[in-house]
Design an enzyme around this catalytic site. Structure first.
Site: not given
Ligand SMILES: *Cc1c(COP(=O)(O)O)cnc(C)c1O
Length: 411
Positions: A57, A156, A185, A241, A285, A332-334
């Site tokens: 992601k 969540r 999770h 995951r 700045y 700065c931004m850039d």
């Molecule tokens: C982002 C996420 C993960 C991965 O978590 P890490 O701490 O980066 O390993 C696993 N499961 C869900 C649902 C997530 O949103």
């Protein structure tokens, strides 16, 4: 100065570890795909029979989802996971045909496109299952996959454990959907105590037991994020995951990575100007830094719009020729100004902004600590303006620049 050959000049050319591109923006990232593969390998060896779902992601935690995803799959990951449908569609558009799961809630208007692309969605509510069933019918072909997200303590996204069996029955009854998995999770797998994580494992295990009792195949049961993967015993479920660990970063400074795991990301630039300041001169700045003495400084073409956090003003540093060069004044931004460590540093000198300690640069963890955040936010905050060059097996294999991934021939 370290100058290498550009992949545009000689596609797939062998490169040394201190390779620098000759073309494109000075500010760029190098992503070490061998590190990504090694991280998957180390985790796979650790988890035994469990399979590894690679979490890509947020554009692969800023590393680039397509190249990281492909590399993780080649290294043995069985599935990719993302947060939203658009991220999954981007992977399909890039030609990735492996299983993909969207872990977060999808909008009703997104189901059909996701299913048409063979993407698995997560569901937590009866109305989502109803929408999914209708979308799957419009898509036709085979049954579309959904995973039930079970809420076990994060509070969540997810179905209450007590509603999960009914949700599974609704899926099984539908003639267009298939239950591809059940997952949860962890809220505190990186915390000092694992008691609550153990409780979450019990809650999900209990849901799976109820599904078994109801004669429902739960599909792939998956729970652990990186912290859980590193700290829980194996075989708590069928898959992990792997997010932050995929990138060779630890979910918390107190949690050691497995041996063989290493960061994949280096952020670099080149000096664009040098300047001699007199005593009393200020930088940037708000004039937040003032020279007490004659001071030599170097300008770098990187700023907070690239992901170099403004919180690093007057506190962060970069690596020039293996030594630390402190940031002076506000980011700065850039652009940003740093101390010029010695007079050999001139326009064009190479600079490591985030990288291995040996380069003199901040690590991702240093940048996070100094900016008052976590490495996740630093990594995902590296903006699309920064070109990513991909190195693997000693070759430049691809470049992601201006939103376009360009692959270089390996032969
Ligand atoms: C982002 C996420 C993960 C991965 O978590 P890490 O701490 O980066 O390993 C696993 N499961 C869900 C649902 C997530 O949103």
């Amino acid at each position: 100065m370290m100058v290498g050959r550009s992949a545009d000049v000689e596609p797939g050319v062998n490169v040394s570890p201190d390779w620098w591109p000759e073309t494109g923006r000075a500010t760029h990232a190098v992503v070490d795909l061998d590190a990504i593969a090694a991280n998957v390998g180390a985790v796979q060896a650790h988890v035994g029979d469990m399979s590894v779902i690679a979490v890509v992601k947020a554009n692969g935690y800023g590393h680039g989802a397509v190249m990281v995803g492909e590399t993780a799959l080649r290294a043995g990951a069985t599935m990719l996971a993302v947060a939203c449908v658009d991220e999954a569609l981007d992977l399909r558009d890039a030609g990735i045909s492996a299983p993909i799961l969207v872990m977060g809630p999808a909008d009703p208007g997104e189901y059909e496109a996701a299913f048409a692309a063979g993407i698995a969605l997560s569901v937590a509510l009866p109305e989502q299952v109803a929408v999914a069933g209708e979308a799957a019918r419009r898509v036709g072909t085979n049954r579309s996959l959904v995973h039930i997200k079970v809420e076990t303590g994060m509070n969540r996204y997810g179905a209450a454990p007590s509603d999960s069996v009914e949700l599974a029955e609704q899926i099984v009854r539908s003639d267009t959907l298939e239950l591809g998995g059940v997952f949860t999770h962890f809220a505190d797998a990186d915390g000092s105590s694992l008691d609550f994580t153990d409780e979450q494992v019990r809650r999900l295990t209990d849901v799976v037991r109820q599904l078994d009792a109801a004669g429902i195949d739960p599909g792939v049961v998956h729970m652990s994020n990186t912290a859980g993967t590193l700290r829980l015993g194996v075989n708590v479920s069928q898959a992990v995951r792997l997010g932050i660990g995929l990138y060779g970063l630890s979910p918390d400074p107190t949690i050691p990575l497995l041996s063989g795991m290493r960061p994949a990301f280096t952020l670099r630039t080149r000096v664009s100007q040098v300047r001699q300041l007199r005593s009393g001169d200020t930088v940037g700045y708000g004039r937040t830094w003032r020279a007490d003495d004659e001071t030599s400084v170097a300008l770098l073409p990187i700023g907070y719009a690239d992901g170099l956090r403004r919180a690093l003003s007057n506190t962060g540093w970069v690596g020039i020729a293996g030594t630390r060069a402190s940031i002076r004044g506000r980011v700065c931004m850039d652009q940003v100004v740093v101390v010029r460590p010695d007079d050999r540093v001139s326009v064009g000198t190479t600079v490591t902004v985030i990288g291995e300690p040996g380069t003199g640069a901040m690590t991702m963890d240093d940048a996070a600590r100094l900016a008052g955040t976590i490495n996740y936010e630093i990594a995902t905050g590296i903006s699309g303006r920064v070109p990513r060059w991909y190195l693997g097996e000693g070759r430049v294999v691809a470049r992601l620049q201006r939103g376009t991934l360009e692959r270089f021939d390996r032969t």
